[in-house]
Each structure stands twice: as C-alpha cells, then as structure tokens.
Design a protein around this motif. Structure first.
Motif, mmCIF file in Angstrom:
data_model
loop_
_atom_site.group_PDB
_atom_site.id
_atom_site.type_symbol
_atom_site.label_atom_id
_atom_site.label_comp_id
_atom_site.label_asym_id
_atom_site.label_seq_id
_atom_site.Cartn_x
_atom_site.Cartn_y
_atom_site.Cartn_z
ATOM 1 N N ALA A 106 4.314 1.141 54.507
ATOM 2 C CA ALA A 106 3.134 0.331 54.837
ATOM 3 C C ALA A 106 1.851 1.053 54.423
ATOM 4 O O ALA A 106 0.920 0.440 53.880
ATOM 5 C CB ALA A 106 3.113 0.016 56.334
ATOM 6 N N MET A 107 1.799 2.352 54.669
ATOM 7 C CA MET A 107 0.625 3.132 54.272
ATOM 8 C C MET A 107 0.492 3.167 52.754
ATOM 9 O O MET A 107 -0.612 2.993 52.208
ATOM 10 C CB MET A 107 0.736 4.552 54.834
ATOM 11 C CG MET A 107 0.537 4.644 56.337
ATOM 12 S SD MET A 107 -1.210 4.576 56.841
ATOM 13 C CE MET A 107 -1.752 6.242 56.409
ATOM 14 N N GLY B 117 -0.913 6.186 60.571
ATOM 15 C CA GLY B 117 -0.178 4.932 60.530
ATOM 16 C C GLY B 117 -1.113 3.747 60.586
ATOM 17 O O GLY B 117 -2.298 3.890 60.927
ATOM 18 N N LEU B 118 -0.595 2.573 60.237
ATOM 19 C CA LEU B 118 -1.387 1.343 60.275
ATOM 20 C C LEU B 118 -1.079 0.486 61.486
ATOM 21 O O LEU B 118 -1.861 -0.383 61.853
ATOM 22 C CB LEU B 118 -1.144 0.530 58.994
ATOM 23 C CG LEU B 118 -1.670 1.158 57.700
ATOM 24 C CD1 LEU B 118 -1.216 0.332 56.505
ATOM 25 C CD2 LEU B 118 -3.191 1.276 57.725
ATOM 26 N N ASP B 119 0.053 0.717 62.086
ATOM 27 C CA ASP B 119 0.429 -0.031 63.282
ATOM 28 C C ASP B 119 -0.372 0.496 64.466
ATOM 29 O O ASP B 119 -0.322 1.682 64.794
ATOM 30 C CB ASP B 119 1.933 0.124 63.541
ATOM 31 C CG ASP B 119 2.389 -0.659 64.752
ATOM 32 O OD1 ASP B 119 2.266 -0.114 65.875
ATOM 33 O OD2 ASP B 119 2.852 -1.801 64.598
ATOM 34 N N HIS C 286 8.470 5.335 59.863
ATOM 35 C CA HIS C 286 8.682 3.968 59.378
ATOM 36 C C HIS C 286 7.391 3.351 58.834
ATOM 37 O O HIS C 286 7.412 2.257 58.251
ATOM 38 C CB HIS C 286 9.236 3.090 60.506
ATOM 39 C CG HIS C 286 8.304 2.943 61.672
ATOM 40 N ND1 HIS C 286 8.111 3.940 62.593
ATOM 41 C CD2 HIS C 286 7.501 1.924 62.041
ATOM 42 C CE1 HIS C 286 7.225 3.545 63.496
ATOM 43 N NE2 HIS C 286 6.840 2.313 63.184
ATOM 44 N N GLU C 287 6.274 4.060 58.970
ATOM 45 C CA GLU C 287 4.985 3.578 58.479
ATOM 46 C C GLU C 287 4.691 4.043 57.050
ATOM 47 O O GLU C 287 3.664 3.670 56.481
ATOM 48 C CB GLU C 287 3.863 4.068 59.408
ATOM 49 C CG GLU C 287 3.782 3.361 60.742
ATOM 50 C CD GLU C 287 3.027 2.049 60.601
ATOM 51 O OE1 GLU C 287 1.783 2.055 60.649
ATOM 52 O OE2 GLU C 287 3.677 1.017 60.407
ATOM 53 N N ASN D 285 6.538 8.038 63.474
ATOM 54 C CA ASN D 285 5.754 7.181 62.574
ATOM 55 C C ASN D 285 6.297 7.142 61.155
ATOM 56 O O ASN D 285 5.634 6.624 60.253
ATOM 57 C CB ASN D 285 4.293 7.631 62.561
ATOM 58 C CG ASN D 285 4.101 8.997 61.905
ATOM 59 O OD1 ASN D 285 5.019 9.820 61.875
ATOM 60 N ND2 ASN D 285 2.903 9.249 61.392
ATOM 61 N N ILE E 63 1.528 2.433 67.226
ATOM 62 C CA ILE E 63 1.951 3.766 66.826
ATOM 63 C C ILE E 63 0.756 4.703 66.731
ATOM 64 O O ILE E 63 0.779 5.837 67.221
ATOM 65 C CB ILE E 63 2.681 3.712 65.467
ATOM 66 C CG1 ILE E 63 3.973 2.909 65.594
ATOM 67 C CG2 ILE E 63 2.975 5.123 64.961
ATOM 68 C CD1 ILE E 63 4.968 3.484 66.560
ATOM 69 N N PHE E 64 -0.315 4.223 66.083
ATOM 70 C CA PHE E 64 -1.489 5.072 65.903
ATOM 71 C C PHE E 64 -2.115 5.452 67.245
ATOM 72 O O PHE E 64 -2.494 6.597 67.470
ATOM 73 C CB PHE E 64 -2.516 4.361 65.025
ATOM 74 C CG PHE E 64 -3.732 5.196 64.723
ATOM 75 C CD1 PHE E 64 -3.619 6.409 64.068
ATOM 76 C CD2 PHE E 64 -5.001 4.763 65.086
ATOM 77 C CE1 PHE E 64 -4.735 7.191 63.793
ATOM 78 C CE2 PHE E 64 -6.123 5.523 64.813
ATOM 79 C CZ PHE E 64 -5.991 6.742 64.162
ATOM 80 N N HIS F 255 -0.746 -0.178 51.511
ATOM 81 C CA HIS F 255 -2.143 -0.454 51.861
ATOM 82 C C HIS F 255 -3.116 0.257 50.921
ATOM 83 O O HIS F 255 -4.105 -0.334 50.480
ATOM 84 C CB HIS F 255 -2.421 -0.037 53.305
ATOM 85 C CG HIS F 255 -3.829 -0.282 53.740
ATOM 86 N ND1 HIS F 255 -4.258 -1.494 54.247
ATOM 87 C CD2 HIS F 255 -4.936 0.521 53.725
ATOM 88 C CE1 HIS F 255 -5.545 -1.428 54.526
ATOM 89 N NE2 HIS F 255 -5.981 -0.216 54.224
#
Length: 371
Positions: free
Chosen positions: A210-211, A159-161, A206-207, A204, A164-165, A214
């Motif tokens: 976003a991933m 994940g990027l958050d 919901h990531e 995770n 979370i990570f 990115h």
C-alpha cells in the motif's frame, strides 16, 4: 509491558572527556578511524522531546509524564550548534542532518537552519543540510524551513492504515495530517523528499505494498527500514525483523524493480527503481546486511555529547569543551582524536555478544541522539 529504564545520560555522568592532545595540528578532512573510515556525516539532535510515542523509539511506558527530559540550559544553544558544525566542516563533514526527538518542536528551528546554511564545506560548496521529522507540524513549518535554507527532508511514516499508524505512534495521530505535511513540503519546493517506514513484522508489514503504491510516481522516495535494536526501551526482538530482501520480493511481485547504484560512498540505503520509470525506493538493512565497514557518521546528542555509533552506550562530552573556553583549534583536535580512536561496528557483532558491549546491556536511546 516494556521494562522501565533509567535514561542513560542520568546515571552515566557527562560522558567521556575528549582528548585534545599536547601537540595541536591543523584541521583536515582525512582523519580515519581504526577501521579506515573517514568522517563525512554529522547528525545533530536538537531536542529529546517528541509528540509521538512510537513503540519502537519512545514507548509510552517509559517516556511518560514523569520522564526527566533535558532542561533548556542543558541543550546546546543555536550558537553552540553552529560553532560545532563549523568546526566539523573543517574536518571534512559534508552532510548535516537535524534530528530529535521531533526536531520541529525546537522553538525557532528555522533560525538555526539559516545559521547552518551559511557554513561552507571544505570544497567551498554549501553543506548538505537536511532534516528528519514525523511530519506532524510540517504543514505549519515547511515554508519557513525552505526559506531558511533547508535543502532536503525525510519524513517518518509507518503505514497508511489509520488504525495501524495510530497504534504505532500511540498518540492517535492520523495519517492524513502527515500526508498533508508532505504535500505542503512539495508545494514550497522541496524535491526528492524521502519517507521512511520502519517495518515491524506482524505489526505493519502488510502495509508495504500500500505504501509503495501510494508513493509510486509521486516524486517521493520511499525507504523501508528493518526494525532495529536501538536503545534499551523498545522491546526489540529478532523475530519482529522482516529482512529487506523479503520487502523487495513482495514489491517485485506487484511492481517490477531493479537495483541502482548508490548516490555516494557510505549511503546506508540500497536503492531500487521501478522498471517503468515511475520512481525509486530504498531499503535500509542494518540488521541483516550490515554497513559498518563504510559508516562515516558521528552523532551529537541534544546536550552536546558526541556518539560514534547509533548503538553506543557512552559519548564524549563536547558541551563542556564548548563552554570552558577551548578554542576552535583545540575542539577540532579533540574531534580528530576521538574519531581516530573509533572502532565501533555494533551491527557486525550483533547477537550473542551484544550483552558484552554495554553497561548493564543498555544502549543510548534513539530519541536522545537521533536516528
């Protein structure tokens, strides 16, 4: 709370004794197992240690300060790994993946890579030499790995958050440092780097978008892995599995994708590319869409046990063969005989029958044999 488990290697002995056979045959690359699968990929764990405590692999409740990691003398030496790899190459193995634990924690790993890079496949071409890492010290190691002859890299990132990570790696390690490691690898010339994201529903998932956003257009291939029931310590529950088809559906809503052909027979990831030409993604669906029927992989644990499945509960003791004066020919025959008797297809029978497959319903830990 994750139940404390005893490491499988400590109460199962040294593993099964491989059968060499009375009549030795010349090594060849067409041995098939009982389901018609040939051996082409070898994954070698170089350490059982890791600096992360990912909840799906090495949960802190189990892998604490009292966990009995292997002593250095129990590990295969670089020379033993190289010898074993050379033997496997004569049997048709084309791809070597170094894993862990976190393989970059193995001191002077680039020395081993340089040794392995000199081994040819049966067709005379170099072996496909690759490594999986959490990226935490990749900035420091990237140049040395490239110079030693490592061809490809896979980086785990869930994940990027940051919150979370950090929750998933459970050691407060920031996303930025992993991304910096990936950038370092690109700077020294690594291409088609893969990033693996284990998707755990409710943690995770919901990531996902976003991933995808990115890494889209970055030259990095992002792959989404279904949360798997590897080992006996990760608290796996089917309700936490997000099917790959749903992952693709979510991405499709934002970034149109289309399926593409596999790079080679037996590739575990289903490949998709962005319709606008900005790269590709992959999904690994070992829970909902099994690929046992074409699995060509064997695994060597940190202490030289050969495992025929990621979900196995017993291995074959090749370290003893290496250290007892057996010839390369004898060891090659032991590998061929072991592979010929292989019938593993755990993912195809996962579910109600799972408890019947293992001693005490326990499987070998992923940190011991690699992913």
């Amino acid at each position: 709370m994750v139940e404390k488990v005893i490491p499988i290697r400590l109460d199962e002995g040294k593993g099964l004794t491989p059968s060499i056979g009375a009549q030795l045959v010349t090594p060849h690359g067409h041995t098939k197992d009982t389901r018609g699968r040939t051996l082409r990929d070898l994954r070698i764990s170089v350490t059982d240690r890791c600096n992360f405590r990912c909840t799906y692999c090495m949960p802190k409740e189990v892998f604490d300060q009292n966990y009995p990691y292997l002593a250095h003398k129990e590990l295969l030496s670089f020379e033993e790994i190289t010898r074993l790899t050379s033997i496997f190459s004569t049997l048709g193995v084309e791809k070597i993946r170094l894993t862990g634990g976190e393989p970059l924690l193995r001191k002077n790993l680039e020395v081993l890579i340089e040794m392995l890079a000199k081994i040819p496949a049966l067709d005379g071409k170099p072996l496909d030499l690759t490594l999986t890492t959490n990226g935490s010290i990749l900035r420091k190691k990237a140049a040395a790995l490239k110079a030693a002859g490592l061809q490809r890299l896979t980086v785990s990132l869930d994940g990027l958050d940051d919150a979370i990570f950090k929750k998933m790696n459970d050691v407060d390690f920031p996303v930025a440092d992993v991304l910096d490691g990936i950038a370092a690898a690109q700077e020294v010339g690594f291409q088609n780097i893969k990033v693996n994201m284990v998707v755990k529903k409710g943690t995770n998932d919901h990531e996902i978008i976003a991933m995808a956003k990115h890494f889209k257009g970055s030259g990095v291939i992002l792959r989404f892995i279904e949360f798997m029931d590897v080992g006996s310590s990760n608290g796996w529950n089917m309700e936490q599995v997000l099917p790959s088809k749903e992952v693709i559906a979510r991405i499709q809503e934002v970034f149109p994708v289309e399926p593409i052909e596999a790079n080679y027979a037996g590739e575990v990831a289903q490949r998709w590319r962005y319709v606008d030409g900005s790269g590709e993604i992959g999904v690994i669906s070992s829970v909902t869409q099994t690929f046992c029927h074409e699995c060509s992989r064997a695994r060597i644990s940190t202490d030289g046990q050969m495992y025929l499945c990621l979900f196995a509960n017993e291995g074959f003791d090749f370290k003893t063969l290496l250290r007892s004066g057996k010839s390369d020919l004898e060891i090659a025959n032991a590998v061929m005989n072991t592979w010929a008797a292989r019938e593993d297809h755990y993912s195809e029978i996962r579910g109600s029958n799972t408890a019947k497959l293992t001693s005490g319903n326990r499987k070998v830990e992923m940190s011991y044999i690699g992913g």
